[in-house]
Design an enzyme around this catalytic site. Structure first.
Site, short mmCIF file in Angstrom:
data_model
loop_
_atom_site.label_atom_id
_atom_site.label_comp_id
_atom_site.label_asym_id
_atom_site.label_seq_id
_atom_site.Cartn_x
_atom_site.Cartn_y
_atom_site.Cartn_z
N CYS A 262 -5.20 0.41 3.59
CA CYS A 262 -5.31 -1.02 3.90
C CYS A 262 -6.73 -1.53 3.67
CB CYS A 262 -4.86 -1.28 5.33
SG CYS A 262 -5.88 -0.46 6.58
N GLN B 93 0.81 -1.21 0.00
CA GLN B 93 0.00 0.00 0.00
C GLN B 93 0.84 1.26 0.00
OE1 GLN B 93 -1.60 -1.27 3.97
NE2 GLN B 93 -1.48 0.92 4.47
N HIS C 297 -6.51 -1.79 11.43
CA HIS C 297 -5.79 -2.21 10.23
C HIS C 297 -6.54 -3.36 9.56
CE1 HIS C 297 -2.54 -2.62 7.46
NE2 HIS C 297 -2.06 -3.76 7.95
#
Length: 583
Positions: free
Chosen positions: A364, A358, A513
């Site tokens: 993410c 990324q 995340h």
């Protein structure tokens, strides 16, 4: 005896002449070494910054066209990428960010904290005064002087090469190691310089566009983009009695420090993190090991700000969306409990795909969505595909809390896809690693969607905190999008083994995340684990993966799992370590 003495004398004479000859040769060679290049303090420079590895994922790789201006006397700078689609204008007391939002530009005025580093001080050319001169080579049709930095780092070797034309113009910076421009992970990076113009710079270059008029400055809830993306390019400060251990790390990772205070701050962070890693490994009481990486001299706050932009906002990674326009489908179990094997591993199959990166962007959530979509597409069609994260970043702003590089939700991403008509493949809408405009054909309210879109049926949530249900989902459907708590220092330095962190948080509001669940198993110590694929490149963790213990709710993995659905076949036979039982 006489002849022995004569022979010895002749030998000494011959050796002396040989030494003298070598000294003369060395002096002659030394005279051929040019002085390290120096560059003006005020200038305009243009370069193309590329990541060759990305060509394994998308046909054009990833290339950032950048133009940078600095007026040192007036204390102002400007950096444009992609022809001005992203602009950063910086003075010592404020920064203006001009960026795309769907189909228009917006302006955000940031007021940096006192300890933030200003873009004004950042040259975008390396200081090679301590590098080795390596002669001349031919590059881009001309002779170039080559300056080299090389340093071993355990199993890795950092190698930086800087090519300079005969007239002193920069030609190329080739990096095999951490990105000097951003401090990003160990990889291959290339900056090809197009031109360098010495100042002064026209003051109109730094004039804010009209869309910034009337914008009130805001204190950032996270550090501004510059300190961690560009601080590595600041000129080195010579520290008397410096720290050899940290200096070695800083040199190998391309770090530069603007002041003695900045050096001391980074050095303190480095040793704090080094102590954490060494204490953990020395205890030998854990089932996983840690290793220092590019985050070693970042504070916890900086790590969360850049890599986990949604951390601590109290909204959770997944803000579940209901009602009109939602792509949510009912959860459907496809396999009975007795059919589940003890281990499943989708790595290396069409349900997994390559480890992606990324870059320095909080996207993410988009990678979690595309990982689940790729697996569902393979299950439905038997065909491998890589889908576009950039489309989700650019075009799904109106869905949930999706904010491109500033974080988002994977379920809201699929809500957008259901509304727009489908998702583009990677090569049709390539990843840029930063905000960009949304093409009209990919807008959710368009009446003429792109014909290249692959239609998505929707998604469903796996029942939370149910290990057996999640095992069934990953067995029968392939890769699942999941969220976790990545804020623990042990997670960012994970190297190998089964990650079992008692301090992991697992409630929805604590997850920061998005990752991909690609299997499960049991290690040699008898600890059950989930196999997780991250999106921080193959240079993080265990070639981009991490095994996370199923205890402690798997650091949140069982809290918000989601699978994607396409029309067509649903069930796929998972690759396992034992035969699947039949009825």
């Amino acid at each position: 005896m006489y002849w022995v003495l004569v022979a010895a004398a002749l030998s000494v004479l011959s050796y002396s002449k040989g030494v003298e000859g070598r000294v003369d040769l060395a002096l002659e060679s030394y005279r051929d070494i040019p002085a390290p290049p120096t560059f003006p303090s005020s200038f305009e420079v243009a370069y193309n910054f590329s990541l060759p590895y990305e060509k394994t994922i998308q046909k054009d790789g990833l290339i950032y066209p950048v133009t940078f201006w600095r007026d040192a006397e007036r204390g102002v700078s400007r950096m444009d990428s992609f022809g001005g689609r992203n602009i950063l204008i910086s003075t010592k007391d404020r920064e203006l960010e001009i960026m795309p939002r769907l189909q228009k530009l917006i302006c955000r005025v940031n007021e940096p904290d006192d300890d933030d580093v200003s873009l004004v001080s950042a040259p975008v050319l390396p200081d090679v005064s301590t590098w080795d001169y390596n002669g001349t080579v031919e590059l881009r049709g001309q002779q170039a002087h080559l300056w080299v930095y090389e340093k071993s780092h355990g199993a890795k070797v950092t190698l930086y090469k800087f090519y300079v034309a005969e007239d002193g113009a920069p030609l190329r910076l080739h990096m095999d190691g951490n990105d000097m421009f951003s401090g990003a992970h160990f990889d291959e990076y290339i900056a090809d310089y197009e031109y360098l113009k010495a100042g002064p710079v026209d003051e109109d270059v730094f004039r804010p566009p009209a869309i910034c008029d009337g914008q009130e400055p805001q204190k950032l809830a996270r550090p501004p983009a510059f300190p961690l993306r560009m601080a590595a390019l600041l000129p080195s400060v010579r520290i008397e009695g410096g720290d050899e251990l940290y200096d070695e790390f800083a040199a190998a990772h391309g770090r530069r420090h603007a002041s003695a205070a900045e050096y001391e701050h980074r050095r303190t962070m480095f040793h704090s993190n080094r102590l954490l890693v060494e204490t953990h490994n020395a205890a030998n009481s854990h089932n996983y090991t840690l290793a220092l990486n590019r985050f070693a001299d970042w504070s916890q706050e900086e790590f969360e700000a850049v890599m986990l932009p949604r951390h601590g906002q109290g909204k959770g990674l997944v803000a579940r969306r209901r009602g009109a326009g939602s792509g949510e489908l009912p959860y459907e179990r496809l396999a009975p409990s007795w059919r589940l094997p003890t281990a499943v591993d989708w790595r290396g199959t069409g349900a997994d795909g390559l480890v992606k990166d990324q870059a320095t962007c909080g996207s993410c959530w988009a990678f979690g969505a595309t990982a689940a979509l790729q697996s569902a597409y393979w299950a439905a069609t038997g065909k491998k595909a890589s889908f576009s994260e950039q489309q989700l970043m650019d075009c799904s702003w109106k869905f949930g809390l999706n904010h491109a590089c500033d974080g988002g939700d994977y379920d809201s991403a699929i809500d957008y896809l259901v509304n727009v008509g489908g998702i583009a493949k990677e090569n049709d809408y390539e990843y840029l690693g930063q905000d960009n405009f949304c093409d009209n054909h990919f807008m959710a309210d368009t009446k003429k969607p792109s014909s290249s879109l692959v239609r998505v049926k929707g998604y469903a949530y796996v029942p939370p905190h149910d290990d057996e249900a999640l095992m069934e989902a990953v067995y029968s459907r392939g890769t699942i999008a999941v969220s976790l708590d990545a804020s623990q220092p042990s997670f960012r330095f994970y190297a190998s083994g089964t990650y079992d962190e008692a301090q992991c948080m697992w409630k929805s509001d604590d997850l920061d995340h998005a990752v991909a669940l690609v299997g499960y198993g049991t290690d040699e110590a008898g600890i059950d684990y989930w196999i997780i694929k991250n999106s921080w490149s193959s240079h993080w963790g265990d070639n981009g993966y991490v095994n996370i213990a199923r205890g402690h709710h798997g650091c949140g993995i069982t809290t918000d799992p989601m699978y994607a659905v396409f029309d067509g076949k649903k069930h796929i036979e998972a690759p396992t370590e034992e035969p699947v039982l039949s009825a």
